[in-house]
Design a protein around this motif. Sequence first.
Motif, PDB file in Angstrom:
ATOM      1  N   ARG A   1     -50.405 122.851  68.124  1.00 19.78           N
ATOM      2  CA  ARG A   1     -50.820 123.268  66.792  1.00 19.78           C
ATOM      3  C   ARG A   1     -52.199 122.700  66.421  1.00 19.78           C
ATOM      4  O   ARG A   1     -52.580 122.677  65.262  1.00 19.78           O
ATOM      5  N   THR A   2     -52.933 122.246  67.398  1.00 20.35           N
ATOM      6  CA  THR A   2     -54.322 121.846  67.170  1.00 20.35           C
ATOM      7  C   THR A   2     -55.154 123.095  66.897  1.00 20.35           C
ATOM      8  O   THR A   2     -55.012 124.106  67.582  1.00 20.35           O
TER       9      THR A   2
ATOM     10  N   GLY B   1     -73.950 124.655  66.464  1.00 18.78           N
ATOM     11  CA  GLY B   1     -73.525 124.622  67.859  1.00 18.78           C
ATOM     12  C   GLY B   1     -72.433 123.614  68.143  1.00 18.78           C
ATOM     13  O   GLY B   1     -72.445 122.946  69.181  1.00 18.78           O
ATOM     14  N   THR B   2     -71.459 123.497  67.236  1.00 20.06           N
ATOM     15  CA  THR B   2     -70.373 122.537  67.426  1.00 20.06           C
ATOM     16  C   THR B   2     -69.018 123.230  67.351  1.00 20.06           C
ATOM     17  O   THR B   2     -68.881 124.322  66.799  1.00 20.06           O
ATOM     18  N   ILE B   3     -68.024 122.559  67.925  1.00 17.70           N
ATOM     19  CA  ILE B   3     -66.628 122.979  67.791  1.00 17.70           C
ATOM     20  C   ILE B   3     -65.881 121.851  67.098  1.00 17.70           C
ATOM     21  O   ILE B   3     -65.919 120.703  67.549  1.00 17.70           O
ATOM     22  N   ASN B   4     -65.226 122.167  65.982  1.00 17.41           N
ATOM     23  CA  ASN B   4     -64.395 121.199  65.285  1.00 17.41           C
ATOM     24  C   ASN B   4     -62.975 121.260  65.825  1.00 17.41           C
ATOM     25  O   ASN B   4     -62.379 122.345  65.906  1.00 17.41           O
ATOM     26  N   VAL B   5     -62.446 120.102  66.196  1.00 19.94           N
ATOM     27  CA  VAL B   5     -61.080 119.977  66.701  1.00 19.94           C
ATOM     28  C   VAL B   5     -60.238 119.372  65.578  1.00 19.94           C
ATOM     29  O   VAL B   5     -60.471 118.224  65.172  1.00 19.94           O
ATOM     30  N   VAL B   6     -59.281 120.145  65.054  1.00 13.32           N
ATOM     31  CA  VAL B   6     -58.522 119.738  63.864  1.00 13.32           C
ATOM     32  C   VAL B   6     -57.070 119.522  64.254  1.00 13.32           C
ATOM     33  O   VAL B   6     -56.387 120.453  64.689  1.00 13.32           O
TER      34      VAL B   6
END
Length: 320
Positions: free
Chosen positions: A302-303, A312-317
């Motif tokens: 469920r991330t 140019g970023t990816i957020n990991v929540v």
Amino acid sequence: MRGSQLSRRGLFGLVSAGAAALLGGTAGAVERVTSVQVGGTLSALAVSPVTGLVYAADQASGMVLVLDPDAGRVVAALAVGGEPSDVAVDTERIYVANPPGGTVLAFDSQTHRLLSVVSAGAGASALAIDPRANLVYAVSGKTGTFAVLDSISLTQQDLLPAPKPGLAGIALDRGRRRAYCTSPTTNSVEICDLDQGAFTASVPVGASPAGIGVHELSGSVYVANSAIHHLSIVDGSARAQVKTVLLRSEASSLAVHQGSDVVYTNGGQNGLSRVDGQTGTLTGELSLGVNPGDVAVDQRTRTVYVTDPLHGTINVVRDF
């Protein structure tokens, strides 16, 4: 195309970690947000159902970047060329849509070796996979065609004309054998009967629908309307919009967690919104300080993964 072969050496790395929430996170949990700098212009995300690796289409470089979320860095890049617009992953292969070429590229998910380039109709831009039927579907935002690709022979099986020009997104109800496609120019969702191989219905939704997802157990269809502040909920069996959920911003992308029937969308104000699909209510918002791009969710953990195309970023929540 392993990590040692990356053409933009030194660009990838972990930038920051933190947490931020506006209202109602997961009960008993604190949201954890990690930002990973990858560069480029990120257009789409997909999560491997086996390894948890995240695949991000980068239109600027013509590559698909492979992110290991546990390591917090990009570990490989797949050379696509053109301007990759969408990526989809199953247990064995990675599929990438390349609209300028009107093609879908297939890579081996273990070796990342290019297996084939398949014709999918001019402007093929959005993808969906049915591993059980060994089929891949590609819709065109340019011509409005609907391509059916055989994932074993890696050939085009059929090319259907869509009833509306320019389809933006696609989602499958694999059990009921339906494909749902958003049509931004006509503010509708077009329904394709996959057994008949024909479009059989059209459902009016909000202004300029873009992202779309299906909760396959219930058959509910969720639509991100990119020109209005609400999420549409469509009853797939009744073929009608049954509810709208007011968001704080327009949404262009969403992801459905199948186990919980929770929808994550970029329709929050500078962040994510969380919608309970069973009740059709907004249950949480998470500020990321940016206007997010594409959204994907790992069905096992469920991330949630969210692109920031501007930086140019990816957020990991996690735990939201």
